[in-house]
Design a protein around this motif. Structure first.
Motif, PDB file in Angstrom:
ATOM      1  N   ILE B 252      -8.044  47.856  21.814  1.00 47.73           N
ATOM      2  CA  ILE B 252      -7.265  48.291  22.972  1.00 47.73           C
ATOM      3  C   ILE B 252      -5.762  48.020  22.786  1.00 47.73           C
ATOM      4  O   ILE B 252      -4.926  48.751  23.315  1.00 47.73           O
ATOM      5  N   ALA B 255      -4.067  50.939  21.509  1.00 46.81           N
ATOM      6  CA  ALA B 255      -3.692  51.975  22.494  1.00 46.81           C
ATOM      7  C   ALA B 255      -2.325  51.665  23.089  1.00 46.81           C
ATOM      8  O   ALA B 255      -1.488  52.562  23.252  1.00 46.81           O
ATOM      9  N   ALA B 256      -2.095  50.387  23.409  1.00 50.51           N
ATOM     10  CA  ALA B 256      -0.780  49.984  23.947  1.00 50.51           C
ATOM     11  C   ALA B 256       0.297  50.222  22.896  1.00 50.51           C
ATOM     12  O   ALA B 256       1.406  50.681  23.206  1.00 50.51           O
ATOM     13  N   ASP B 259       1.400  53.900  22.631  1.00 45.03           N
ATOM     14  CA  ASP B 259       2.373  54.238  23.683  1.00 45.03           C
ATOM     15  C   ASP B 259       3.749  53.651  23.351  1.00 45.03           C
ATOM     16  O   ASP B 259       4.777  54.270  23.611  1.00 45.03           O
ATOM     17  N   GLY B 330      -4.032  40.088  27.454  1.00 43.88           N
ATOM     18  CA  GLY B 330      -3.713  41.471  27.109  1.00 43.88           C
ATOM     19  C   GLY B 330      -2.263  41.595  26.653  1.00 43.88           C
ATOM     20  O   GLY B 330      -1.434  40.740  26.956  1.00 43.88           O
ATOM     21  N   ILE B 331      -1.996  42.648  25.908  1.00 45.77           N
ATOM     22  CA  ILE B 331      -0.621  42.888  25.455  1.00 45.77           C
ATOM     23  C   ILE B 331      -0.217  44.276  25.924  1.00 45.77           C
ATOM     24  O   ILE B 331      -0.798  45.282  25.506  1.00 45.77           O
ATOM     25  N   GLU B 332       0.745  44.303  26.837  1.00 42.25           N
ATOM     26  CA  GLU B 332       1.153  45.581  27.419  1.00 42.25           C
ATOM     27  C   GLU B 332       2.175  46.291  26.538  1.00 42.25           C
ATOM     28  O   GLU B 332       2.871  45.668  25.737  1.00 42.25           O
ATOM     29  N   GLU B 334       5.056  47.480  27.207  1.00 42.88           N
ATOM     30  CA  GLU B 334       6.436  47.012  27.368  1.00 42.88           C
ATOM     31  C   GLU B 334       6.732  45.821  26.462  1.00 42.88           C
ATOM     32  O   GLU B 334       7.831  45.702  25.917  1.00 42.88           O
TER      33      GLU B 334
END
Lengths: 161, 341
Positions: B252, B255-256, B259, B330-332, B334
Motif C-alpha cells: 500500500i 500506492a502512496a 501519487d 501508514g505513510i501518506e 504528502e
C-alpha cells in the motif's frame, strides 16, 4: 476534484454508520469513493475515525493528512485528530451546536444523524449528491428501529442549518 | 456508472478472489485484521455447499489441516496476521520442505507480539523466511484493492503450478479499505490435483536420514525456484525514464508513492518509483538496471527496514541509499513528497 472527509467521534456514537451512508450515497453517483475506518481494540469508548475521499479520479491510497471537511463529535476525538486540524478545512464541531441541539431536544443518540444532515447539505452544495440520496439510505436502515422520528428530525435539522 | 463496478472492502475482494480461484476449503483461526476473510468465507459457505471451512483451535492446527487437505488435492488456504503468522510458520515450514501448494493470506499488523491490530509492513521477513531451514516461498505484495484481487488469484495459480508455498502479503489498511472496484483477472485457474493418489505409494518427506540427502533436495528446490522466478517475478516501474532519484516501496505504501511521483513530476522533480510486486522472488535484475541510472534511491516502508534489507541483498550496484522507515504506521503521499524538498 477530490473531497476529503474525516469523521471522528467516540466509539458507539455512530461514526461508522454515517460514514457508510455518505459512502454508499456517493458510490451511487458517478464519483469514485475510497473509505477506511480506523479504531482500536475497544468495543466502546475509544476514538472511532473514518477517512472518506469522494473524487472524480480514482484515489487508491485511502488515508490523507489534510481533510476538506473535519467532523469532531467529542473532546477525546478532537485530541486524536489534532494533527489533521489546520486552517482551511471546514470544521464541524458538535460543541458548536450545543444550544441548537438543546433547543430542538435532539437526543444524544441522534447527534450523529444531525451531523449526517450537516454533511449532506455541504455535499449537496458541492453538487456531489442530493440530500435525498442519503435520506433514502437512512430511511432504509433505521426507519423500523426505535428512535426513527428523533433521527428523522435530527437529520432535517442538520440539513436546514 | 460502469455496470460491473462494485463497492467492496479489501476483505470482500479477497474472499471473492478465493472463490473465483476455485478454492474449496479454508482452515483458519480468527485474528484482526484478517478475521473478516474467515467470517466472509464462512458466510459464502452458507450459500454454496461446495465451499467448506473449519475454524480450528489455533493457527498451528489450521496450518497443518491445510497441509493435509492439499495432499488430498483440495484447493485449500488459510489467512492469518501478526502473532498468528508466527504460529503458522510451523505448518508453512512443513509446506516448504514438502513443496506443498500452501496458500496463506497474511494481513500484516503492528508488532512485536500483539502490537497493534491495525497495520504494518513488519511481516515481510516472516512471510519470506519465517520457517526453519531455508524454505523457498513466493510472496506477492499488492498495492491497491483491485490488485489484491488479481494477486490473490495468482497466488493460488503459482502455488499449484510450481508447487511452492505462496503468500499474499497484505495489511489491515488495504483489507479494510472500501472502494469502488472493477474485478478483472485474465487467465485460467490452475487445476488442483492430489499429491498422493489412492492406490499408489509415494513418500513425500520432510525429514531425512543423511545430511547429504537433504542438501541434494534443497539444491534441487533452489534450481526449480530460480527457474520458476523467470516466469513469476513481477514489478512496477513508474515514470522511471531518465529519473535521477528512485523511490522503492511495496504494498500500500507503493500506492502512496505512485501519487507522490505524480505530484513531484508536476513540481519538476525527476523522481520515479520501483515497486516489487513479488518480494520473493525479488526482481533483482530490474532493480540493478534502474539503480545504474539513478543518483540515489529512497526506500519508504512501514517497518524499520525489512524492505531495505531485501534491496541491499539484491543490489550489486553502487548507489546512495536513503529512506523513510516508520514501523507500524501508514505513510501518506504528502510525507513522501516532503522527502524531496
Amino acid at each position: 476534484m477530490n473531497i476529503k472527509i474525516l469523521l471522528s467521534g467516540d466509539g458507539g456514537q455512530g461514526i461508522q454508520l454515517i460514514a457508510n451512508m455518505i459512502c454508499q450515497a456517493a458510490f451511487e453517483t458517478d464519483f469514485h469513493v475510497t473509505a477506511i475506518p480506523n479504531y482500536g481494540l475497544e468495543q466502546r469508548g475509544g476514538v472511532s475515525l473514518n477517512f472518506i475521499q469522494i473524487s472524480d479520479k480514482k484515489q487508491v491510497y485511502p488515508k490523507f493528512t489534510k481533510p476538506d471537511i473535519l467532523l469532531i463529535m467529542s473532546p477525546q476525538a478532537k485530541e486524536r485528530v489534532e494533527e489533521y486540524q489546520e486552517n482551511g478545512e471546514l470544521k464541524l464541531e458538535i460543541g458548536d451546536y450545543e444550544s441548537i441541539l438543546k433547543e430542538n431536544n435532539v437526543p444524544k443518540q441522534s447527534q450523529n444523524i444531525f451531523c449526517l444532515g450537516l454533511i449532506a447539505k455541504i455535499l449537496e452544495e458541492k453538487e456531489i449528491l442530493k440530500k435525498e440520496n442519503i435520506f433514502e439510505l437512512l430511511e432504509k436502515k433505521l426507519s423500523t428501529k426505535p428512535g426513527w422520528e428523533e433521527n428523522k428530525k435530527a437529520f432535517d435539522l442538520g440539513n436546514t442549518l | 456508472m460502469e455496470n460491473n463496478k462494485q463497492f467492496l472492502t479489501g476483505h470482500e475482494v479477497v474472499v471473492q478472489a478465493c472463490i473465483d480461484a476455485d478454492a474449496t476449503h479454508m482452515f483458519g483461526y480468527p485474528i484482526t485484521p484478517g478475521t473478516e476473510i474467515l467470517s466472509g468465507w464462512i458466510k459464502k459457505c452458507q450459500d454454496n455447499k461446495d465451499l467448506h471451512f473449519l475454524q480450528t483451535e489455533d493457527e498451528i492446527a489450521a496450518g497443518f489441516t491445510v497441509c493435509g487437505a492439499l495432499m488430498a488435492g483440495s484447493k485449500s488456504f488459510t489467512a492469518t496476521a501478526g502473532p498468528g503468522t508466527v504460529l503458522m510458520q510451523d505448518a508453512m515450514g512443513m509446506a516448504d520442505g514438502m513443496r506443498l501448494p500452501f496458500v496463506t493470506i497474511i494481513a500484516q499488523r503492528g508488532g512485536p507480539s500483539s502490537g497493534t491490530v491495525i497495520y504494518s509492513q513488519q511481516e515481510v521477513n516472516l512471510a519470506i523466511h519465517g520457517g526453519n531451514g531455508e524454505g523457498l516461498r513466493i510472496v506477492y505484495s499488492p498495492s491497491t484493492v483491485e490488485e489484491l484481487y488479481v494477486l490473490t488469484r495468482k497466488t493460488f495459480n503459482v502455488a499449484w503450478e510450481y508447487r511452492f508455498p505462496s503468500v499474499l502479503l497484505t495489511d489491515g489498511y488495504l483489507l479494510k479499505t472500501k472502494q469502488d472496484v472493477v474485478l478483472n483477472f485474465v487467465g485460467e485457474n490452475v487445476e488442483p490435483k492430489p499429491l498422493v493418489s489412492e492406490h499408489t505409494q509415494k513418500n513425500i518427506r520432510n525429514i531425512y536420514t543423511f545430511e547429504q540427502e537433504l542438501m541434494d533436495e534443497l539444491t534441487n528446490q533452489k534450481q526449480d525456484f530460480d527457474e520458476m522466478a523467470k516466469e513469476v517475478t513481477e514489478f512496477e516501474s513508474y515514470k522511471v525514464e531518465s529519473c535521477d532519484e528512485l523511490i522503492i516501496a511495496h504494498g500500500i505504501v507503493g500506492a502512496a508513492a505512485r501519487d507522490a511521483v505524480d505530484e513531484l513530476k508536476k513540481q519538476g522533480k525527476n523522481v520515479g518509483l520501483f515497486r516489487p510486486i513479488t518480494l520473493s522472488p525479488f526482481p533483482k535484475d530490474e532493480l540493478n538496471k534502474l539503480c545504474k541510472q539513478v543518483k540515489k534511491i529512497m526506500i519508504v516502508e512501514s517497518s524499520m527496514g525489512q524492505l531495505k534489507d531485501l534491496v541491499k541483498q539484491n543490489l550489486d550496484t553502487q548507489v546512495e541509499i536513503d529512506g523513510l522507515y516508520k514501523p507500524a504506521v501508514g505513510i501518506e503521499t504528502e510525507e513522501i513528497i516532503k522527502l524531496f524538498k
